[in-house]
Design a protein around this motif. Structure first.
Motif, PDB file in Angstrom:
ATOM      1  N   GLN A  12     -48.296 -37.483  50.447  1.00 61.74           N
ATOM      2  CA  GLN A  12     -49.335 -36.522  50.823  1.00 61.74           C
ATOM      3  C   GLN A  12     -49.132 -36.075  52.281  1.00 61.74           C
ATOM      4  O   GLN A  12     -48.955 -36.913  53.164  1.00 61.74           O
ATOM      5  N   THR A  13     -49.187 -34.769  52.523  1.00 62.86           N
ATOM      6  CA  THR A  13     -49.080 -34.239  53.880  1.00 62.86           C
ATOM      7  C   THR A  13     -50.449 -34.272  54.538  1.00 62.86           C
ATOM      8  O   THR A  13     -51.428 -33.810  53.964  1.00 62.86           O
ATOM      9  N   VAL A  41     -46.326 -37.294  56.438  1.00 65.61           N
ATOM     10  CA  VAL A  41     -46.319 -37.472  54.993  1.00 65.61           C
ATOM     11  C   VAL A  41     -46.543 -38.956  54.739  1.00 65.61           C
ATOM     12  O   VAL A  41     -45.755 -39.796  55.174  1.00 65.61           O
TER      13      VAL A  41
END
Length: 81
Positions: free
Chosen positions: A54-55, A50
């Motif tokens: 955002q992954t 992450v």
């Protein structure tokens, strides 16, 4: 930029990616070696990171394993913004 690397729902490691230069750094791939405690990363467990909420996928090249098959040391590569 802060990154956390997770296997499933568990966070395994956190680290900071910082541009130490004077010029703006374009996006690209960050690569690092990481060791793990026995059992923290079972065999065939994918990793995600992450970054800034955002992954993103993590490419993992396992170099050594413990006797139980869990990952001992791997080279991790992740795309940085």
């Amino acid at each position: 930029m802060v990154a956390t690397v997770s296997a499933g729902p568990n966070t395994i490691v956190g680290f900071n990616i910082q541009n130490a230069g004077a010029a703006t750094l374009d996006s690209g791939i960050a690569t690092l070696a990481q060791t793990f405690k026995q059992g923290d990363l079972p065999s065939n467990q994918p990793l995600t990171a992450v970054i800034n909420g955002q992954t993103v996928a993590v490419q993992m090249d396992v170099k050594t394993r413990y006797e139980d098959g869990s990952v001992k040391m791997a080279v991790l590569s992740v795309e940085r913004p």
